[in-house]
Write an enzyme that holds these catalytic residues in place. Structure first.
Site, short mmCIF file in Angstrom:
data_model
loop_
_atom_site.label_atom_id
_atom_site.label_comp_id
_atom_site.label_asym_id
_atom_site.label_seq_id
_atom_site.Cartn_x
_atom_site.Cartn_y
_atom_site.Cartn_z
CG HIS A 25 11.56 -94.67 22.19
ND1 HIS A 25 10.72 -95.25 21.25
CD2 HIS A 25 12.22 -95.69 22.81
CE1 HIS A 25 10.88 -96.57 21.29
NE2 HIS A 25 11.78 -96.86 22.23
CE1 TYR B 278 -26.98 -71.56 34.34
CE2 TYR B 278 -27.31 -72.63 36.47
CZ TYR B 278 -27.56 -71.58 35.59
OH TYR B 278 -28.40 -70.57 35.95
CB ILE C 48 -24.58 -91.21 19.59
CG1 ILE C 48 -24.06 -89.76 19.66
CG2 ILE C 48 -25.38 -91.55 20.85
CD1 ILE C 48 -25.12 -88.69 19.78
C1 LIG Z 1 -24.36 -89.04 23.78
C2 LIG Z 1 -23.63 -87.86 23.20
C3 LIG Z 1 -22.25 -87.88 23.15
C4 LIG Z 1 -21.56 -86.80 22.63
N1 LIG Z 1 -20.20 -86.84 22.60
C5 LIG Z 1 -19.51 -85.79 22.10
C6 LIG Z 1 -18.09 -85.80 22.10
O1 LIG Z 1 -17.46 -86.75 22.57
N2 LIG Z 1 -17.45 -84.72 21.60
C7 LIG Z 1 -18.12 -83.64 21.07
O2 LIG Z 1 -17.49 -82.68 20.62
N3 LIG Z 1 -19.47 -83.61 21.06
C8 LIG Z 1 -20.17 -84.65 21.56
N4 LIG Z 1 -21.54 -84.60 21.58
C9 LIG Z 1 -22.21 -83.43 20.99
C10 LIG Z 1 -22.20 -82.24 21.96
O3 LIG Z 1 -22.90 -82.62 23.13
C11 LIG Z 1 -22.85 -81.03 21.32
O4 LIG Z 1 -22.22 -80.75 20.09
C12 LIG Z 1 -22.73 -79.81 22.23
O5 LIG Z 1 -23.37 -80.05 23.46
C13 LIG Z 1 -23.34 -78.58 21.55
O6 LIG Z 1 -23.25 -77.50 22.41
P1 LIG Z 1 -24.32 -76.31 22.35
O7 LIG Z 1 -23.83 -75.30 23.34
O8 LIG Z 1 -24.53 -75.90 20.94
O9 LIG Z 1 -25.70 -76.96 22.80
P2 LIG Z 1 -26.19 -77.84 24.11
O10 LIG Z 1 -25.02 -78.43 24.77
O11 LIG Z 1 -27.22 -78.68 23.56
O12 LIG Z 1 -26.76 -76.72 25.04
C14 LIG Z 1 -27.90 -76.00 24.72
C15 LIG Z 1 -28.55 -75.52 26.01
O13 LIG Z 1 -29.58 -74.59 25.67
C16 LIG Z 1 -30.67 -74.78 26.58
N5 LIG Z 1 -31.86 -74.22 25.94
C17 LIG Z 1 -32.49 -74.65 24.81
N6 LIG Z 1 -33.51 -73.83 24.50
C18 LIG Z 1 -33.54 -72.86 25.46
C19 LIG Z 1 -34.35 -71.72 25.68
N7 LIG Z 1 -35.35 -71.39 24.85
N8 LIG Z 1 -34.11 -70.96 26.77
C20 LIG Z 1 -33.09 -71.26 27.63
N9 LIG Z 1 -32.29 -72.32 27.45
C21 LIG Z 1 -32.50 -73.10 26.38
C22 LIG Z 1 -30.71 -76.29 26.76
O14 LIG Z 1 -31.40 -76.65 27.95
C23 LIG Z 1 -29.23 -76.64 26.80
O15 LIG Z 1 -28.74 -76.65 28.12
C24 LIG Z 1 -22.27 -85.66 22.14
C25 LIG Z 1 -23.67 -85.63 22.19
C26 LIG Z 1 -24.34 -86.71 22.73
C27 LIG Z 1 -25.84 -86.66 22.79
#
Ligand SMILES: Cc1cc2nc3c(=O)[nH]c(=O)nc-3n(C[C@H](O)[C@H](O)[C@H](O)COP(=O)(O)OP(=O)(O)OC[C@H]3O[C@@H](n4cnc5c(N)ncnc54)[C@H](O)[C@@H]3O)c2cc1C
Length: 474
Positions: free
Chosen positions: A450, A43, A190
């Site tokens: 300030h 999660y 990154i």
């Molecule tokens: C090192 C790093 C630093 C970052 N720093 C920042 C930052 O400072 N600020 C920022 O805005 N963004 C940052 N990001 C980017 C950010 O993490 C992503 O933009 C964000 O997590 C996207 O959210 P999401 O919900 O689209 O996907 P995710 O967070 O990738 O979540 C997707 C979820 O779906 C699950 N999933 C996938 N396929 C399936 C399936 N078939 N069935 C069930 N579950 C599934 C995965 O296990 C995962 O938990 C960073 C990323 C990295 C790698």
């Protein structure tokens, strides 16, 4: 249906519990919908577990150690003594506090949680395969689905992540020790954020980048202070170098690169981090069974209500396209939930900020001067250097500037770019200004406390209007 399957139904099925999926699920729950959230791993998704939060924790800790160790100017003398294992434990504690919070919030908003990997059976149902031997699967029928499966790091050929020599960002954030030396492939955000962490903790850091500058995509004058500080930290840059292969050498590795003339270079280190970008996770979902196609990069196409070509199936966050940012995913999750609930909600990205947590930080929102011009505005630009900010000087971090781009005839703020201390926080004021339709006069007339860094925003607006007090006017 496979023998042994059980079948359930839900109004809204959300696939993926990252900042897109869990926020969408909670919002749908708040709107009285029956919601099921399926997650195959952890999660909080990439952001909470392997991305934004752990990287920011490590950045804060390494900044603290580095700043304390470099504060002679303030009369502070100390010797850096970092217990990296304890630092990582603290970071893991922050992560588990937040991920536990996600589960509680989901449950409190009536969201049913389901563990497993979802794949579409057709456009009205998914099969959820539970993890582990013999745990079976179940079919979930839905009225609406929100696909929020995020992204994964791109692997370059010959550089498969093994967690030992060749690391993804996730693996780099979970090391037991600070590597003595590391080659970072890619000078995007990154790569640059983690280059700073390792350099501040004492690693010998080399960055190889195919293009000719750090932070491609950001304006040169924003990237320049980041490169300057990285040079001061001793980070060794090599531009115009494409990583080709690596080989083991003693306890470490050698990364082989090639420039556009075909000349080969070699860089030795204990480990390599490959941070060349991320790609959508859309290939494991059997999307074709739901009648949904992706573009050539694997992104799911959506409209301004986050709907895919199947109107009852939505896609949000990283899987639905650039920019891959957590707050973009969350906003899209909220909008998708509201549209499903019949609310007149839609996406509007004009005031969407982005931040890079390098040293110094970068924060941007809205249009650059060039973009404003190309969109037919008559831009006027104000600039305020942090060297003229009393508060910045008192923190020992006075590099960089605030810049505001406005439309001269109307005075409306169109965009802002900040490089410097707390840029990631300061940009929020400019995001609000753009969202509210504020003018330069509004920003200049707003009394700021300030001495604070945020005064720089007011001074910058005054500069654009030609009556700055603490800088020379244009
Ligand atoms: C090192 C790093 C630093 C970052 N720093 C920042 C930052 O400072 N600020 C920022 O805005 N963004 C940052 N990001 C980017 C950010 O993490 C992503 O933009 C964000 O997590 C996207 O959210 P999401 O919900 O689209 O996907 P995710 O967070 O990738 O979540 C997707 C979820 O779906 C699950 N999933 C996938 N396929 C399936 C399936 N078939 N069935 C069930 N579950 C599934 C995965 O296990 C995962 O938990 C960073 C990323 C990295 C790698």
């Amino acid at each position: 249906m496979v023998v042994g399957d059980i079948s359930t139904g839900t109004d809204v099925l959300v696939i993926g519990a990252g900042p897109g999926g869990y926020v969408g699920a909670i919002r749908a729950g708040q709107l009285g919908l029956d919601v099921t959230l399926v997650e195959k791993d952890a999660y909080g998704g990439t952001c909470l577990n392997y991305g934004c939060i752990p990287s920011k924790a490590m950045i804060t800790a390494s900044d603290l150690a580095y700043d304390a160790n470099n504060a002679e100017e303030m009369g502070i003398y100390t010797k850096l003594d970092v217990n990296y294992g304890e630092m990582v434990e603290w970071k893991d504690g922050v992560v588990s506090q937040l991920t536990g919070g996600v589960e509680k919030l989901c449950k409190a908003n009536g969201v049913s949680l389901m563990e497993g990997r979802a794949e579409f059976a057709d456009d009205k149902s998914v099969r959820v395969v539970h993890g582990g031997e013999g745990q079976g699967s179940e079919t979930v029928e839905f009225e609406h689905a929100i696909v929020s499966t995020g992204s994964r790091p791109i692997e370059i050929p010959g550089f498969e992540f093994d967690g030992e020599h060749i690391l993804s960002s996730r693996q780099a954030l979970a090391l037991d020790d600070v590597p003595e030396s590391i080659v970072i492939v890619g000078a995007g955000y990154i790569g640059m954020e983690l280059a700073g962490v390792f350099a501040k903790l004492g690693s010998d850091v080399t960055v190889v980048e195919m293009l000719d500058s750090v932070l491609p995509g950001y304006e040169d004058d924003l990237a320049r202070p980041v490169k300057k500080k990285a040079d001061e930290l001793g980070i060794d840059f090599h531009f115009g170098q494409a990583a080709k292969e690596w080989e083991g050498s003693g306890r470490g590795i050698t990364v082989v690169t090639e420039d556009e003339d075909g000349d080969v270079s070699e860089f030795g280190a204990e480990k390599a981090l490959v941070a060349v970008g991320r790609q959508p996770v859309s290939d494991t979902l059997e999307l074709e069974n739901a009648g949904i196609e992706t573009d050539e990069k694997g992104f799911i196409q959506t409209d301004d209500r986050a709907r895919t070509e199947q109107e009852h199936i939505f896609a949000i966050g990283d899987v639905a396209g650039e920019p891959m940012l957590a707050h973009k995913a969350s906003k899209e999750g909220q909008v998708a939930a509201e549209v499903i609930a019949g609310e007149p909600s839609a996406l509007d990205y004009q005031a969407m900020p982005a931040a890079v947590f390098t040293d110094p930080e970068i924060g941007t929102v809205g249009l650059t001067e060039e973009e404003a011009e190309s969109q037919g505005f008559e831009p006027v630009v104000g600039k305020f250097p942090f060297q003229a900010s009393g508060r910045a000087l008192t923190t020992g971090h006075a590099e960089g500037f605030v810049r505001i781009v406005a439309d001269e005839p109307s005075g409306f703020a169109l965009g802002a770019q900040i490089v410097g201390p707390e840029a990631s926080e300061l940009i929020a004021e400019l995001g609000l200004a753009i969202e509210m339709g504020a003018t330069l006069e509004d920003l200049a007339a707003t009394i700021h406390t300030h001495p604070t860094l945020s005064e720089a925003v007011m001074e910058c607006a005054e500069n654009a209007l030609g009556h700055a007090i603490h800088t020379l006017n244009r």
